[in-house]
Motif scaffolding. Structure first.
Motif, mmCIF file in Angstrom:
data_model
loop_
_atom_site.group_PDB
_atom_site.id
_atom_site.type_symbol
_atom_site.label_atom_id
_atom_site.label_comp_id
_atom_site.label_asym_id
_atom_site.label_seq_id
_atom_site.Cartn_x
_atom_site.Cartn_y
_atom_site.Cartn_z
ATOM 1 N N ALA A 196 6.777 -3.893 -6.095
ATOM 2 C CA ALA A 196 7.507 -4.758 -7.024
ATOM 3 C C ALA A 196 8.560 -3.951 -7.808
ATOM 4 O O ALA A 196 9.684 -4.419 -8.001
ATOM 5 N N GLY A 197 8.177 -2.759 -8.226
ATOM 6 C CA GLY A 197 9.113 -1.899 -8.950
ATOM 7 C C GLY A 197 10.301 -1.522 -8.081
ATOM 8 O O GLY A 197 11.450 -1.502 -8.541
ATOM 9 N N TYR A 198 10.026 -1.215 -6.805
ATOM 10 C CA TYR A 198 11.114 -0.857 -5.895
ATOM 11 C C TYR A 198 12.043 -2.048 -5.667
ATOM 12 O O TYR A 198 13.258 -1.900 -5.730
ATOM 13 N N GLN A 199 11.472 -3.230 -5.452
ATOM 14 C CA GLN A 199 12.314 -4.414 -5.257
ATOM 15 C C GLN A 199 13.231 -4.643 -6.447
ATOM 16 O O GLN A 199 14.355 -5.079 -6.291
ATOM 17 N N GLY A 200 12.744 -4.286 -7.627
ATOM 18 C CA GLY A 200 13.549 -4.442 -8.836
ATOM 19 C C GLY A 200 14.749 -3.508 -8.885
ATOM 20 O O GLY A 200 15.671 -3.727 -9.677
ATOM 21 N N THR A 201 14.770 -2.458 -8.058
ATOM 22 C CA THR A 201 15.896 -1.521 -8.049
ATOM 23 C C THR A 201 16.988 -1.958 -7.075
ATOM 24 O O THR A 201 18.058 -1.381 -7.061
ATOM 25 N N LEU A 202 16.682 -2.954 -6.240
ATOM 26 C CA LEU A 202 17.645 -3.352 -5.194
ATOM 27 C C LEU A 202 18.706 -4.293 -5.720
ATOM 28 O O LEU A 202 18.500 -5.079 -6.587
ATOM 29 N N ASP A 205 0.817 -1.216 0.000
ATOM 30 C CA ASP A 205 0.000 0.000 0.000
ATOM 31 C C ASP A 205 0.850 1.264 0.000
ATOM 32 O O ASP A 205 0.330 2.370 0.056
ATOM 33 N N LEU A 206 2.169 1.107 -0.076
ATOM 34 C CA LEU A 206 3.075 2.249 -0.066
ATOM 35 C C LEU A 206 3.645 2.474 -1.455
ATOM 36 O O LEU A 206 3.648 1.581 -2.294
ATOM 37 N N LYS A 207 4.159 3.685 -1.670
ATOM 38 C CA LYS A 207 4.893 4.019 -2.885
ATOM 39 C C LYS A 207 6.353 4.227 -2.481
ATOM 40 O O LYS A 207 6.640 4.604 -1.343
ATOM 41 N N TYR A 208 7.256 4.018 -3.422
ATOM 42 C CA TYR A 208 8.686 4.043 -3.105
ATOM 43 C C TYR A 208 9.451 4.887 -4.114
ATOM 44 O O TYR A 208 9.053 5.019 -5.259
ATOM 45 N N GLN A 209 10.611 5.412 -3.643
ATOM 46 C CA GLN A 209 11.565 6.078 -4.519
ATOM 47 C C GLN A 209 12.787 5.165 -4.646
ATOM 48 O O GLN A 209 13.128 4.464 -3.691
ATOM 49 N N PRO A 210 13.501 5.225 -5.759
ATOM 50 C CA PRO A 210 14.737 4.441 -5.879
ATOM 51 C C PRO A 210 15.771 4.818 -4.817
ATOM 52 O O PRO A 210 16.668 4.036 -4.525
#
Length: 125
Positions: A119-125, A7-12
């Protein structure tokens, strides 16, 4: 494996935002606090500060490093987590709960469009 609430949004840059109407609560991700190690000090912004998207809003200090908390939004700081002044380690134990850092009133709600989902944030890790 670390969890990233959906339910959260993330920054790289490892900040998360919980958006409720035109106010967002901002903190750092579990990954960020894990990389920093034990948090020993949080330098909070001041209520009433006006910040531009991308500005450094706070600093999180650990025994290893200082991490900058970059605001994902342009707006005015409406609240800060004063508990972190006495208990900065809460950022480690509850990064998505009691370890939130500040709340900001959004000047431009469309800025939320550029943030990542879990999911998008996890992809940046």
């Amino acid at each position: 494996m670390m969890e990233f609430p959906g339910d959260l949004k993330y920054q790289p840059t490892h900040e998360w935002a919980k958006i409720e109407g035109d106010v967002a609560t901002v903190g750092i991700s579990a990954h960020a606090q894990d990389q920093l190690g034990e948090i020993v000090f949080v330098e909070l912004p001041s209520v009433g500060d006006s910040l531009e998207k991308g500005a450094v809003a706070a600093n999180v200090e650990s025994s290893k490093a200082v991490g900058e908390v970059v605001t994902p939004f342009t707006g005015e700081i409406t609240a800060v987590n004063e508990n972190l002044e006495d208990e900065p380690e809460v950022v480690n134990s509850s990064p998505y709960g009691d370890g939130w850092i500040f709340k900001i009133k959004l000047s431009n709600p469309s800025e939320t469009d550029g943030l990542l989902d879990a999911a998008g944030y996890q992809g940046t890790l």
